[in-house]
Design a protein around this motif. Structure first.
Motif, short mmCIF file in Angstrom:
data_model
loop_
_atom_site.label_atom_id
_atom_site.label_comp_id
_atom_site.label_asym_id
_atom_site.label_seq_id
_atom_site.Cartn_x
_atom_site.Cartn_y
_atom_site.Cartn_z
N ASP A 182 0.83 -1.20 0.00
CA ASP A 182 0.00 0.00 0.00
C ASP A 182 0.86 1.25 0.00
OD1 ASP A 182 -2.15 -1.66 0.06
OD2 ASP A 182 -2.46 -1.53 2.24
N SER A 183 1.89 1.26 0.84
CA SER A 183 2.75 2.44 0.91
C SER A 183 3.51 2.63 -0.40
CB SER A 183 3.73 2.31 2.08
OG SER A 183 4.53 1.16 1.92
N ALA A 184 3.93 1.50 -1.03
CA ALA A 184 4.66 1.63 -2.29
C ALA A 184 3.76 2.17 -3.39
CB ALA A 184 5.23 0.26 -2.70
N GLU A 219 16.25 13.97 -11.63
CA GLU A 219 15.33 13.88 -10.50
C GLU A 219 14.34 12.75 -10.70
OE1 GLU A 219 13.59 17.67 -10.12
OE2 GLU A 219 15.38 18.63 -9.27
N ARG A 220 13.87 12.58 -11.93
CA ARG A 220 12.93 11.49 -12.20
C ARG A 220 13.59 10.14 -11.95
NH1 ARG A 220 10.27 13.62 -17.90
NH2 ARG A 220 9.29 15.51 -17.05
N GLY A 221 14.83 10.00 -12.42
CA GLY A 221 15.52 8.75 -12.18
C GLY A 221 15.78 8.50 -10.71
N SER A 222 16.11 9.57 -9.99
CA SER A 222 16.35 9.40 -8.56
C SER A 222 15.07 9.03 -7.83
CB SER A 222 16.94 10.69 -7.98
OG SER A 222 16.00 11.75 -8.10
N ILE A 253 12.09 4.88 -4.94
CA ILE A 253 10.95 3.99 -4.74
C ILE A 253 11.39 2.53 -4.73
CG2 ILE A 253 8.79 3.19 -5.77
CD1 ILE A 253 8.37 6.05 -6.79
N GLN A 254 12.29 2.18 -5.68
CA GLN A 254 12.77 0.80 -5.71
C GLN A 254 13.58 0.45 -4.47
OE1 GLN A 254 14.95 0.46 -9.35
NE2 GLN A 254 13.12 0.52 -10.66
N GLU A 255 14.38 1.41 -4.01
CA GLU A 255 15.17 1.17 -2.79
C GLU A 255 14.27 1.00 -1.57
OE1 GLU A 255 18.55 0.69 -0.41
OE2 GLU A 255 18.31 0.65 -2.59
N LYS A 256 13.22 1.81 -1.51
CA LYS A 256 12.31 1.69 -0.38
C LYS A 256 11.54 0.37 -0.42
CE LYS A 256 9.48 4.41 2.60
NZ LYS A 256 9.02 5.78 2.95
N GLN A 257 11.15 -0.05 -1.61
CA GLN A 257 10.48 -1.35 -1.73
C GLN A 257 11.42 -2.49 -1.32
OE1 GLN A 257 9.12 -1.54 -5.76
NE2 GLN A 257 7.27 -0.33 -5.39
N GLU A 316 10.82 -5.04 1.82
CA GLU A 316 10.84 -6.49 1.67
C GLU A 316 11.81 -7.12 2.67
OE1 GLU A 316 9.58 -10.09 0.25
OE2 GLU A 316 8.79 -8.08 -0.18
N GLU A 317 12.97 -6.47 2.87
CA GLU A 317 13.90 -6.97 3.87
C GLU A 317 13.32 -6.88 5.27
OE1 GLU A 317 17.49 -4.81 3.46
OE2 GLU A 317 18.11 -5.80 1.59
N GLN A 318 12.62 -5.78 5.55
CA GLN A 318 11.99 -5.63 6.86
C GLN A 318 10.92 -6.69 7.08
OE1 GLN A 318 9.95 -1.93 7.40
NE2 GLN A 318 9.95 -2.07 9.62
N ARG A 319 10.19 -7.02 6.03
CA ARG A 319 9.15 -8.05 6.14
C ARG A 319 9.78 -9.41 6.45
NH1 ARG A 319 7.38 -11.40 2.18
NH2 ARG A 319 5.39 -12.43 2.51
#
Length: 327
Positions: free
Chosen positions: A111-113, A165-168, A173-177, A181-184
């Motif tokens: 949901d957050s992603a 900026e768009r690439g970052s 977003i990919q890093e946060k996902q 996943e690691e936190q899960r």
């Protein structure tokens, strides 16, 4: 440093009280400990330092994530963090009831992603609209050559930055996902460790009332293991003490307060300092034991009562008469 400058962040826990907690909790290398604390990670860092990177620590946290500001100040290597797990406090009841599943954790990161992705698309739309507005403004002011040059210079800089900026944003977003996943996975590992219910100790030092926390978390601790509860005030621990005595399953309950006084040690001028700490909090400590089966099973209680009745109905032993001696 925390106690001298910002004692409210560590619930006014004094350093000698922290040392007593580590001693009473039998914190040592190779243990499997459970800690629930809201002291900015100070108690967690002290436990990690005492264990030396050997063993495992399961931190239960309220809210969205654990607070480890003081833990980061210890400067632990990455090997110390491999045995550190975290688990949300609001999922403990489902873990005890057996209704906990991986879907309960996987639903939140998705949901957050998705929200972040939608925010990213909205921001891209807003940037494109701003580009159109800038181009229209430049067309209207084309009769001013000097202003046009300055506008081009100013407008060219964000144009070159926007793809970066768009690439970052996408990378963010990919890093946060990936982190979610690691936190899960870490949450699932912590749930597996908790479900074994063989922890070597329990440390509670939070701003919440200790009674419901302790009564719930004691189910994860193996028998004959220590537990320590810290509270700034005495009255909540007194209530916790009476509840534990009614519940059973614990021995050697002790409610204590450490007394600290600093001394000045100088030649011919050694004396206790006039100013001292008024209080460093209270500790409730004890040991867990296996619950009596008679308390758990009511049918065994009835059998025990019938056995007691049979014992009372047995006739008393006859007294042996001593032969009278002829005088």
């Amino acid at each position: 440093m925390y106690y001298a400058r910002e004692p409210g962040k560590i619930n006014h826990m004094r350093y000698d009280t922290l040392a007593q907690m580590l001693t009473l909790g039998n914190i040592r290398a190779g243990n499997k400990m459970i800690v629930m604390e809201t002291c900015a990670g100070l108690v967690l860092g002290a436990m990690m330092e005492r264990m030396g990177g050997f063993g495992s620590i399961i931190q239960l946290y309220p809210g969205g994530g654990p607070v480890r500001a003081a833990t980061a100040c210890f400067g632990f290597p990455k090997s110390f963090l491999s045995g550190l797990y975290e688990f949300p406090l609001n999922k403990v009841d489902s873990l005890l009831n057996g209704t906990f599943s991986a879907e309960m954790l996987s639903s939140e990161p998705k949901d957050s992603a998705s929200v972040e992705e939608s925010n990213g698309t909205l921001e891209e739309k807003q940037t494109s609209e701003q580009e159109k507005e800038d181009s229209v403004a430049e067309a209207q002011e084309s009769h001013h050559p000097q202003e046009q040059e300055t506008m081009e210079i100013v407008s060219q800089d964000p144009e070159y930055k926007e793809p970066k900026e768009r690439g970052s944003k996408k990378d963010y977003i990919q890093e946060k996902q990936r982190r979610q996943e690691e936190q899960r996975k870490r949450h699932l590992e912590a749930a597996a460790l908790l479900s074994e219910r063989n922890a070597d100790g329990l440390i509670v030092a939070s701003r919440f009332h200790p009674t419901p926390l302790l009564l719930t978390l004691l189910d994860f601790v193996a028998p004959s293991r220590p537990f320590v509860v810290y509270c700034q005030y005495k009255e909540p621990l007194l209530e916790c003490y009476t509840k534990l005595r009614e519940r059973g399953g614990v021995i050697n309950l002790r409610l204590s307060e450490t007394w600290l006084r600093n001394y000045q040690v100088l030649p011919d001028r050694s004396h206790p300092k006039l100013l001292m700490s008024g209080g460093g909090g209270y500790l409730l400590s004890g040991f867990t034991v296996a619950m009596d089966n008679l308390k758990a099973d009511p049918s065994l209680k009835s059998n025990a009562s019938t056995l007691e009745l049979h014992k009372t109905e047995e006739p008393a032993a006859k007294k042996r008469k001593c032969p009278e001696s002829d005088s």
